[in-house]
Motif scaffolding. Structure first.
Motif, PDB file in Angstrom:
ATOM      1  N   PHE A 154    -119.052 -25.632  38.860  1.00 20.26           N
ATOM      2  CA  PHE A 154    -121.062 -26.237  38.627  1.00 20.26           C
ATOM      3  C   PHE A 154    -120.979 -27.299  38.808  1.00 20.26           C
ATOM      4  O   PHE A 154    -122.409 -27.865  38.801  1.00 20.26           O
ATOM      5  CB  PHE A 154    -121.764 -25.738  37.455  1.00 20.26           C
ATOM      6  N   TYR A 155    -120.129 -28.436  38.160  1.00 21.15           N
ATOM      7  CA  TYR A 155    -120.696 -30.170  38.446  1.00 21.15           C
ATOM      8  C   TYR A 155    -119.880 -30.594  39.466  1.00 21.15           C
ATOM      9  O   TYR A 155    -118.385 -31.445  38.845  1.00 21.15           O
ATOM     10  CB  TYR A 155    -120.505 -30.594  36.741  1.00 21.15           C
ATOM     11  N   LYS A 156    -119.543 -29.754  40.849  1.00 23.68           N
ATOM     12  CA  LYS A 156    -118.242 -30.532  41.345  1.00 23.68           C
ATOM     13  C   LYS A 156    -118.642 -32.176  41.318  1.00 23.68           C
ATOM     14  O   LYS A 156    -117.506 -33.327  42.108  1.00 23.68           O
ATOM     15  CB  LYS A 156    -118.776 -30.230  42.988  1.00 23.68           C
ATOM     16  N   GLU A 157    -119.877 -33.328  41.036  1.00 30.47           N
ATOM     17  CA  GLU A 157    -119.833 -34.652  40.877  1.00 30.47           C
ATOM     18  C   GLU A 157    -119.403 -35.148  39.917  1.00 30.47           C
ATOM     19  O   GLU A 157    -118.630 -36.451  40.235  1.00 30.47           O
ATOM     20  CB  GLU A 157    -121.134 -35.190  41.112  1.00 30.47           C
ATOM     21  N   LYS A 158    -118.585 -34.370  38.880  1.00 30.19           N
ATOM     22  CA  LYS A 158    -117.744 -34.910  37.773  1.00 30.19           C
ATOM     23  C   LYS A 158    -116.287 -34.934  38.454  1.00 30.19           C
ATOM     24  O   LYS A 158    -115.683 -34.437  38.635  1.00 30.19           O
ATOM     25  CB  LYS A 158    -118.493 -33.874  36.618  1.00 30.19           C
TER      26      LYS A 158
END
Length: 213
Positions: A154-158
C-alpha cells in the motif's frame, strides 16, 4: 537527501546479541552501543537518519532494569530527539510444567506485551503521514510479516529494508522479497559504534555497567 527511519525491536535485538555472546564472547562489548551511530553506518550516500525508534520493556529484574536505563539514558543524551524510546511492559503469566516426567506444577513467567504492536503501528503511522522515504526494521521476528506486507503493498513509494539482529532471522520475511541483511556480518560497523566506557554530557556521567565488560 532521503530520510530514513529505523524501528528497532529491542527485545529481539538484545536476545539475539545475548545468544551471539554464547559462542563469540567478544560480542559482549556491543551491549554498550550507540544505537543511532550503528544505524547511521548502514546509510547510503544519499540518505540521512530521520529518527531511530527503539521498542522495549522494563525488565522485572532490578539489576537488568538499572543496566537498561543506563544504556537508554546514555543513547538519549548523545542523540537527543533522533532517538525515540517506546516502552511496553512485562506481564506475569501463569505457566504449567508440561515436560515429560515433569512436576506439573504452576509457576509464573514474564511475557513481554505491547512492544511488537507498538512497533508495527508506528511503522504504518510513519508511512501514513509520509514522514520518511525509507523504513528499516531491525528484527528477526516473523510477527512483523503482516505490517511489512501492508507497507510493501500500500505504500509502494517507500523503500524497505530488514536488518536481522545477530542469530535472529526468519525465512518468511526473506521470502517476502524485501531487501535484508544480517547485522552479525558487519562487525566493523559495530566496532565504530561502540561508546566510551565513561561518558559525560551536560554535567551527567554515564558508565558502562561492569557486567558488560
Amino acid at each position: 537527501m532521503k530520510k530514513v527511519n529505523f524501528y528497532n525491536d529491542g527485545f529481539n535485538f538484545y536476545f539475539g546479541l545475548k545468544e551471539m555472546c554464547k559462542h563469540k564472547p567478544d560480542w559482549r562489548k556491543f551491549y554498550w552501543i550507540d544505537i543511532v551511530k550503528l544505524c547511521n553506518e548502514f546509510l547510503n550516500e544519499n540518505e540521512e537518519i530521520g529518527e531511530v525508534h527503539y521498542f522495549t520493556a522494563r525488565p522485572k529484574n532490578k539489576g537488568k532494569t538499572t543496566r537498561q536505563n543506563m544504556l537508554m539514558s546514555c543513547n538519549k543524551a548523545i542523540n537527543g530527539e533522533k532517538f525515540k524510546i517506546h516502552y511496553g511492559k512485562y506481564q506475569d503469566k501463569p505457566m504449567i510444567c508440561r515436560a515429560e516426567d515433569g512436576c506439573g506444577k504452576s509457576f509464573m513467567h514474564w511475557e513481554e506485551k505491547q512492544t511488537d504492536v507498538n512497533l508495527a503501528i508506528k511503522m504504518i503511522e510513519t508511512c501514513h503521514y509520509d514522514e520518511c522515504n525509507k523504513i528499516v526494521l531491525i528484527s528477526g521476528d516473523s510477527d512483523f510479516l503482516p505490517p511489512l506486507k501492508l507497507i510493501k503493498n500500500f505504500y509502494k513509494e517507500k523503500d524497505l529494508l530488514v536488518m536481522f539482529p545477530p542469530t535472529k532471522y526468519t525465512n518468511s520475511i526473506i521470502q517476502l522479497g524485501i531487501p535484508y541483511l544480517h547485522l552479525d556480518k558487519h562487525k566493523p560497523k559495530w566496532n565504530k559504534s561502540l561508546m566510551e566506557s565513561v561518558i559525560e554530557i551536560n554535567g551527567k556521567t554515564y558508565r558502562k555497567p561492569i557486567e558488560w565488560n
